[in-house]
Design a protein around this motif. Structure first.
Motif, short mmCIF file in Angstrom:
data_model
loop_
_atom_site.label_atom_id
_atom_site.label_comp_id
_atom_site.label_asym_id
_atom_site.label_seq_id
_atom_site.Cartn_x
_atom_site.Cartn_y
_atom_site.Cartn_z
N MET A 1 0.84 -1.19 0.00
CA MET A 1 0.00 0.00 0.00
C MET A 1 0.88 1.25 0.00
O MET A 1 1.85 1.32 0.74
N THR A 2 0.54 2.19 -0.84
CA THR A 2 1.31 3.42 -0.92
C THR A 2 1.00 4.30 0.29
O THR A 2 -0.17 4.56 0.61
N ARG A 3 2.05 4.75 0.96
CA ARG A 3 1.86 5.59 2.15
C ARG A 3 1.55 7.02 1.74
O ARG A 3 2.15 7.56 0.83
N LYS A 4 0.59 7.60 2.43
CA LYS A 4 0.26 9.00 2.21
C LYS A 4 1.46 9.86 2.58
O LYS A 4 2.09 9.64 3.62
N PRO A 5 1.83 10.83 1.73
CA PRO A 5 3.00 11.67 2.04
C PRO A 5 2.86 12.36 3.40
O PRO A 5 1.79 12.89 3.74
N LEU A 6 3.93 12.33 4.16
CA LEU A 6 3.95 13.02 5.45
C LEU A 6 4.25 14.50 5.25
O LEU A 6 5.07 14.87 4.41
N ARG A 7 3.60 15.33 6.02
CA ARG A 7 3.87 16.76 5.99
C ARG A 7 4.58 17.16 7.28
O ARG A 7 4.23 16.68 8.37
N PHE A 8 5.55 18.05 7.16
CA PHE A 8 6.25 18.54 8.34
C PHE A 8 5.29 19.31 9.23
O PHE A 8 5.25 19.13 10.45
N ILE A 9 4.48 20.17 8.62
CA ILE A 9 3.38 20.87 9.30
C ILE A 9 2.17 20.75 8.38
O ILE A 9 2.23 21.15 7.22
N ASP A 10 1.08 20.21 8.89
CA ASP A 10 -0.08 19.93 8.04
C ASP A 10 -1.16 21.00 8.22
O ASP A 10 -2.09 20.85 9.02
N LEU A 11 -1.02 22.10 7.48
CA LEU A 11 -2.01 23.17 7.55
C LEU A 11 -3.30 22.76 6.84
O LEU A 11 -4.39 23.25 7.19
N ALA A 12 -3.19 21.88 5.86
CA ALA A 12 -4.38 21.48 5.11
C ALA A 12 -5.37 20.71 5.97
O ALA A 12 -6.59 20.86 5.83
N ALA A 13 -4.86 19.88 6.89
CA ALA A 13 -5.75 19.10 7.74
C ALA A 13 -6.57 20.00 8.65
O ALA A 13 -7.78 19.79 8.85
N GLN A 14 -5.93 21.02 9.20
CA GLN A 14 -6.67 21.96 10.04
C GLN A 14 -7.70 22.73 9.22
O GLN A 14 -8.84 22.92 9.65
N GLN A 15 -7.30 23.16 8.02
CA GLN A 15 -8.22 23.92 7.18
C GLN A 15 -9.45 23.09 6.83
O GLN A 15 -10.57 23.61 6.82
N GLU A 16 -9.24 21.81 6.57
CA GLU A 16 -10.38 20.94 6.26
C GLU A 16 -11.35 20.86 7.44
O GLU A 16 -12.57 20.85 7.26
N ARG A 17 -10.80 20.86 8.64
CA ARG A 17 -11.64 20.75 9.84
C ARG A 17 -12.52 21.98 10.04
O ARG A 17 -13.68 21.86 10.44
N ALA A 247 -9.94 37.83 11.21
CA ALA A 247 -11.14 37.00 11.07
C ALA A 247 -10.78 35.52 11.04
O ALA A 247 -11.45 34.68 11.66
N ILE A 248 -9.73 35.19 10.32
CA ILE A 248 -9.27 33.80 10.25
C ILE A 248 -8.75 33.33 11.60
O ILE A 248 -9.05 32.22 12.07
N LEU A 249 -7.99 34.18 12.27
CA LEU A 249 -7.40 33.81 13.55
C LEU A 249 -8.45 33.64 14.65
O LEU A 249 -8.24 32.85 15.58
N ILE A 250 -9.56 34.35 14.57
CA ILE A 250 -10.64 34.14 15.54
C ILE A 250 -11.09 32.68 15.52
O ILE A 250 -11.27 32.05 16.57
N GLU A 251 -11.26 32.15 14.31
CA GLU A 251 -11.71 30.76 14.18
C GLU A 251 -10.62 29.78 14.58
O GLU A 251 -10.90 28.73 15.18
N LYS A 252 -9.38 30.10 14.27
CA LYS A 252 -8.28 29.22 14.65
C LYS A 252 -8.06 29.21 16.16
O LYS A 252 -7.75 28.16 16.75
N LEU A 253 -8.22 30.36 16.81
CA LEU A 253 -8.05 30.42 18.26
C LEU A 253 -9.10 29.57 18.97
O LEU A 253 -8.83 29.00 20.03
N ALA A 254 -10.29 29.47 18.38
CA ALA A 254 -11.36 28.70 19.00
C ALA A 254 -11.00 27.21 19.15
O ALA A 254 -11.47 26.55 20.08
N VAL A 255 -10.17 26.69 18.24
CA VAL A 255 -9.79 25.27 18.32
C VAL A 255 -8.37 25.09 18.87
O VAL A 255 -7.89 23.96 18.98
N PHE A 256 -7.71 26.19 19.22
CA PHE A 256 -6.32 26.15 19.63
C PHE A 256 -6.08 25.33 20.90
O PHE A 256 -5.12 24.54 20.95
N PRO A 257 -6.91 25.45 21.95
CA PRO A 257 -6.64 24.64 23.15
C PRO A 257 -6.59 23.14 22.87
O PRO A 257 -5.70 22.44 23.38
#
Length: 378
Positions: A1-17, A247-257
């Motif tokens: 099975m091909t492994r999904k590429p690892l990201r050093f920092i995965d900003l896309a996963a957070q954005q999807e959430r 505006a973006i950071l307001i939403e990011k801070l909400a999930v930061f803890p």
């Protein structure tokens, strides 16, 4: 099975959430059209104050300007000595040089990578003998862990200096019950996208409990304006935080803890899996790191070979920092504590950082640990 590429920092996963919330926040700004100093900036500042407990949170253009604005607010000038570690990103010392002061480089603790209080004492004594005015100290919360403020604060107070906490990597952390942002005379942070709390562009903030300092900084970041925007009462800069980023950071801070908790679970897994083959980071008792980076050391091993093996295995790495500031061309002429900074020089030769973000799945953590162990043994 091909492994999904690892990201050093995965900003896309957070954005999807939180994509729906981010999209809605951006649309609100586009609808009202107040792109500069819009209502989201004040809302974000209030949210930051509530998060860390600081009396004043002031959004600004980036982490470097946050540092600079603090030095400007204190009137730092040529002849002043400002003390900071050499093992850090250039911005910490850059702002000292830009206001014409002298950066005195201080060594670090080998286990935490943060400022060594004994080295700071030596630097203060040498700066005093050299005839410099003792102005301030900038400890750095490197890689997400707060500096050892209980040891540093009395040294700063005895010398009659102010303290600016550089929390570009450490916002969200805790030091013995105190949240980062409430320590020192003021704290600066960065919202560069790769930081634990990152925008989708540049951004930063300053925290202080002093009303007068806050008022001066708010003037400085808008060209030094007074009560009338066309009556500038001091020399300032254009240091405003964009409304869209707020505006973006307001939403990011909400999930930061929750993300901080997740980062610490990843760090625990790394420590459990690697401490017998590498030097893993030490977190001081009573402290919480935000793990901006998870940095390990392999003294006596060929770092370049280890990194090459990890690259072949699809594990991204980075080296923070290969050259301490006192060894870099632009900063070599600045003084250092004692006869040199041996710990900074030593750790720069063998540190490297592993993928670290809140969305690193358990199976990926296990693969990274296994790969690092194999690379070290190779």
């Amino acid at each position: 099975m091909t492994r999904k590429p690892l990201r050093f920092i995965d900003l896309a996963a957070q954005q999807e959430r939180i994509k729906d919330r981010i999209d809605a926040a951006i649309q609100r700004v586009l609808a009202h059209g107040a792109y500069i100093m819009g209502p989201e900036v004040a809302t974000f500042e209030r949210d930051l104050e509530a998060f860390c407990g600081a009396k004043h949170a002031i959004g600004c253009s980036n982490g470097t300007d946050a540092l600079m604005l603090c030095l400007m607010a204190r009137g730092v000038k040529p002849g002043d000595a400002v003390f900071c570690p050499s093992f850090t990103f250039a911005a910490t010392a850059e702002v000292i040089a830009l206001v014409g002061a002298t950066a005195w480089f201080v060594d670090i603790h080998e286990d935490t990578f943060n400022m060594d209080p004994e080295s700071l004492k030596r630097a203060i004594g040498e700066a005093r003998k050299a005839g410099h005015r003792l102005a301030g100290v900038i400890p750095v919360d490197l890689f997400g862990q707060p500096a050892d403020y209980q040891a540093i604060e009395p040294i700063v107070a005895e010398a009659g200096m102010w303290m600016l906490c550089d929390a570009a990597q450490g916002f969200g952390g805790t030091y013995q019950g105190r949240k980062v942002g409430t320590i020192g005379d003021f704290t600066s942070t960065s919202f560069f996208p790769a930081k634990p709390l990152g925008a989708y562009g540049d951004g930063g903030a300053i925290f202080t409990n002093d009303d007068e300092t806050a008022a001066v900084i708010r003037s400085l970041l808008v060209h030094g304006q007074g009560t009338d925007k066309y009556d500038n009462v001091r020399i300032g800069i254009n240091g405003r935080l964009d409304t869209l980023q707020a505006a973006i950071l307001i939403e990011k801070l909400a999930v930061f803890p929750g993300e901080i908790d997740a980062r610490n679970r990843v760090a625990d897994a790394y420590a459990d899996g690697l401490r017998d083959v590498a030097i893993v980071p030490t977190v001081l008792d009573g402290c919480v790191s935000t793990w901006a980076q998870y940095t390990i050391r392999t003294p006596g091993r060929d770092r370049s070979k280890i990194l090459a093996v990890l690259k072949d295995k699809g594990v991204p790495t980075a080296v923070y920092y290969p050259t301490p500031l006192h060894r870099q061309t632009a900063y070599r002429h600045f003084p250092v504590a004692g006869n040199g900074l041996p710990v900074s020089d030593r750790v720069a030769q063998d540190v490297f950082s592993l993928p670290m973000h809140p969305y690193l799945e358990a199976e990926d953590q296990a693969y990274i640990i296994e790969s690092v162990r194999e690379a070290i043994a190779a």
